[in-house]
Scaffold this active site. Structure first.
Site, PDB file in Angstrom:
ATOM      1  N   GLY A  34       0.818  -1.217   0.000  1.00 51.16           N
ATOM      2  CA  GLY A  34       0.000   0.000   0.000  1.00 51.16           C
ATOM      3  C   GLY A  34       0.843   1.255   0.000  1.00 51.16           C
ATOM      4  O   GLY A  34       2.079   1.207  -0.088  1.00 51.16           O
ATOM      5  N   LEU A  97      -0.540  -2.863   8.940  1.00 48.96           N
ATOM      6  CA  LEU A  97      -1.057  -1.668   8.257  1.00 48.96           C
ATOM      7  C   LEU A  97      -2.261  -1.961   7.370  1.00 48.96           C
ATOM      8  O   LEU A  97      -2.901  -1.038   6.862  1.00 48.96           O
ATOM      9  CB  LEU A  97       0.032  -1.064   7.360  1.00 48.96           C
ATOM     10  CG  LEU A  97       1.397  -0.758   7.962  1.00 48.96           C
ATOM     11  CD1 LEU A  97       2.366  -0.369   6.869  1.00 48.96           C
ATOM     12  CD2 LEU A  97       1.305   0.369   8.958  1.00 48.96           C
ATOM     13  N   SER A  99      -5.397  -2.176   5.490  1.00 42.86           N
ATOM     14  CA  SER A  99      -6.786  -1.698   5.483  1.00 42.86           C
ATOM     15  C   SER A  99      -6.959  -0.707   4.347  1.00 42.86           C
ATOM     16  O   SER A  99      -6.086   0.111   4.086  1.00 42.86           O
ATOM     17  CB  SER A  99      -7.157  -0.979   6.786  1.00 42.86           C
ATOM     18  OG  SER A  99      -8.490  -0.518   6.704  1.00 42.86           O
ATOM     19  N   GLY A 126      -2.065 -12.576  17.103  1.00 43.27           N
ATOM     20  CA  GLY A 126      -1.785 -13.984  17.400  1.00 43.27           C
ATOM     21  C   GLY A 126      -0.382 -14.370  16.944  1.00 43.27           C
ATOM     22  O   GLY A 126       0.349 -15.084  17.658  1.00 43.27           O
ATOM     23  N   LYS A 129       2.095 -12.767  19.313  1.00 41.60           N
ATOM     24  CA  LYS A 129       2.130 -13.477  20.603  1.00 41.60           C
ATOM     25  C   LYS A 129       2.935 -14.768  20.474  1.00 41.60           C
ATOM     26  O   LYS A 129       3.755 -15.099  21.332  1.00 41.60           O
ATOM     27  CB  LYS A 129       0.694 -13.774  21.037  1.00 41.60           C
ATOM     28  CG  LYS A 129       0.582 -14.511  22.351  1.00 41.60           C
ATOM     29  CD  LYS A 129      -0.865 -14.464  22.842  1.00 41.60           C
ATOM     30  CE  LYS A 129      -1.094 -15.499  23.924  1.00 41.60           C
ATOM     31  NZ  LYS A 129      -1.543 -16.784  23.377  1.00 41.60           N
ATOM     32  N   TYR A 171     -14.621   2.152   8.976  1.00 42.40           N
ATOM     33  CA  TYR A 171     -13.213   2.489   9.193  1.00 42.40           C
ATOM     34  C   TYR A 171     -12.998   3.031  10.611  1.00 42.40           C
ATOM     35  O   TYR A 171     -12.137   2.533  11.347  1.00 42.40           O
ATOM     36  CB  TYR A 171     -12.780   3.520   8.148  1.00 42.40           C
ATOM     37  CG  TYR A 171     -11.284   3.752   8.089  1.00 42.40           C
ATOM     38  CD1 TYR A 171     -10.415   2.751   7.680  1.00 42.40           C
ATOM     39  CD2 TYR A 171     -10.747   4.990   8.428  1.00 42.40           C
ATOM     40  CE1 TYR A 171      -9.037   2.970   7.625  1.00 42.40           C
ATOM     41  CE2 TYR A 171      -9.380   5.218   8.364  1.00 42.40           C
ATOM     42  CZ  TYR A 171      -8.532   4.206   7.963  1.00 42.40           C
ATOM     43  OH  TYR A 171      -7.173   4.434   7.895  1.00 42.40           O
ATOM     44  N   LYS A 175     -11.145   0.730  13.287  1.00 42.21           N
ATOM     45  CA  LYS A 175      -9.853   1.101  13.879  1.00 42.21           C
ATOM     46  C   LYS A 175      -9.970   1.232  15.400  1.00 42.21           C
ATOM     47  O   LYS A 175      -9.036   0.893  16.128  1.00 42.21           O
ATOM     48  CB  LYS A 175      -9.348   2.419  13.276  1.00 42.21           C
ATOM     49  CG  LYS A 175      -8.858   2.296  11.834  1.00 42.21           C
ATOM     50  CD  LYS A 175      -7.545   1.525  11.731  1.00 42.21           C
ATOM     51  CE  LYS A 175      -7.013   1.495  10.320  1.00 42.21           C
ATOM     52  NZ  LYS A 175      -5.906   0.531  10.141  1.00 42.21           N
ATOM     53  N   THR A 201      -2.028  11.894   5.412  1.00 42.61           N
ATOM     54  CA  THR A 201      -0.684  11.804   4.842  1.00 42.61           C
ATOM     55  C   THR A 201      -0.804  11.836   3.318  1.00 42.61           C
ATOM     56  O   THR A 201      -1.789  11.355   2.769  1.00 42.61           O
ATOM     57  CB  THR A 201      -0.026  10.488   5.299  1.00 42.61           C
ATOM     58  OG1 THR A 201      -0.164  10.378   6.713  1.00 42.61           O
ATOM     59  CG2 THR A 201       1.446  10.434   4.939  1.00 42.61           C
TER      60      THR A 201
END
Ligand code: UDP
Length: 343
Positions: A34, A97, A99, A126, A129, A171, A175, A201
């Site tokens: 992205g 990141l 999305s 997961g 971890k 969104y 988030k 950005t």
């Protein structure tokens, strides 16, 4: 490689000289093809990390990363992070990141956006971890929704004013829930997490067009084609725009510095601009004949947005360096070349 892109990579690389030691570290970047992800991959590859870029290419672009395919320390995996995945080597860091992030996409793909931020975040956590590795979550200024004037500039202490069932809620709420997920892993499992709330950005590689186009690429493209510049509302709504080199530098610092552990930080530029002034500025910088036209303000479009970035400045030893003028010049140069409009 395009000369503007090369120049920006060099700038970020130089700004990160002190902190960054990622040599031989295995770093997973979800959404790595992205707009922001691809710049992050570029820097980490230059810094000799072993970068695993994961993207399902629904809004990311292969073009953003294809120049990295011949690098030994870069691997691309075409995968949707909402589905489980296993890695054959230990990971040292995850930047999550993935999305879609534009208004057009909120309308067309709300379920995918919720899944990326809920299931995708859960799966990323997961994996973090399993390997006991730090995870950085890319959150957003959208979690504040439409703050009242007394909360602008907005600090991390403000809880938000968000519509849970509006056109942007996939969104915003996605988030917000993503942040809650990440923080729950911090509280329950003591996982090393970091959350960055990314404000508007812009820069090269940002997509244009009706579906993906955020305001800056849209206005630049309209101006370069001498088409009407489409201001929504009366243009008095504000945003604070940060150039991609400044944003990426801060994200990488937040991912790597111990001082960012367990913290939530706004990353943006504090200077607030009216959208109408942005339209005029882009028209001038492109020497365009475009007319400025007005359309209704979309529902739930936040009226003011500007971050309080004191926390990021303190904990990341960072501040934005590129003015809107300079950033727009670089961005316009890149779009001119991409669109082959040189006059
Ligand atoms: N905007 C506009 N014309 C456009 C696209 C956007 O006036 O063609 C406005 C939009 O209404 C918003 C601001 O520009 O107030 C920033 O929009 P963008 O989609 O870039 O980001 P976000 O609203 O998510 O901050």
């Amino acid at each position: 490689m395009d000369s503007t892109i090369k120049q920006i990579i060099q700038t970020i690389f130089n700004n990160l000289k002190d902190e960054l030691d990622v040599n031989q570290k295995n770093i997973l970047v979800t959404g790595g093809a992205g707009f922001l992800g691809s710049w992050i991959c570029d820097i980490l590859v230059e810094k000799e990390a072993n970068v695993i870029c994961l993207d399902n290419l629904t809004s990311g672009l292969k073009d953003n990363i294809s120049h990295l395919f011949n690098r030994d320390n870069f691997q691309f995996i075409d995968h949707d992070i909402t589905k489980p995945i296993h890695f054959d080597k230990k990971l040292d860091l995850i930047l999550h990141l993935s999305s879609r992030a534009s208004r057009g996409e909120f309308e067309k793909f709300p379920i995918q956006i919720l899944k990326a931020n809920l299931l995708g975040t859960w799966i990323s956590l997961g994996i973090a971890k399993k390997y006991s590795c730090p995870l950085l979550f890319a959150s957003t200024s959208e979690i504040y929704g439409n703050p009242p004037p007394e909360e602008v500039p907005t600090s991390e202490e403000y809880y938000g004013n968000v519509n849970p069932i509006g056109p942007r809620s996939c969104y915003d709420e996605g988030k917000r829930a993503g942040e809650a997920f990440v923080f729950s892993y911090y509280l329950q499992h003591n996982l090393d997490v970091r959350i960055v709330r990314i404000f508007n950005t812009y820069g090269p590689r940002m997509r244009s067009g009706d579906l993906y186009g955020r305001v800056i690429p849209r206005f630049i493209e309209q101006a370069l084609k001498n088409q009407p510049i489409t201001v929504y509302g009366d243009g008095t709504q504000t945003r604070s725009f940060i150039f991609v080199s400044d944003e990426v530098e801060a994200i990488i610092r937040a991912a790597l510095l111990n001082s960012a552990r367990g913290k939530v930080m706004n990353i943006g530029n504090e200077l607030e601009f009216k959208i109408i002034d942005l339209a005029k500025k882009i028209k001038n910088l492109t020497n365009s004949n475009s007319k400025i036209t007005f359309y209704p303000l979309p529902k739930d479009d936040p009226l003011r947005r500007s971050p309080d970035t004191s926390k990021a400045k303190k904990f990341l030893n960072w501040k934005p360096k590129i003015s809107l003028e300079k950033g727009l010049e670089l961005t316009i140069k890149w779009y001119r070349k991409k669109m082959q409009i040189y006059k």
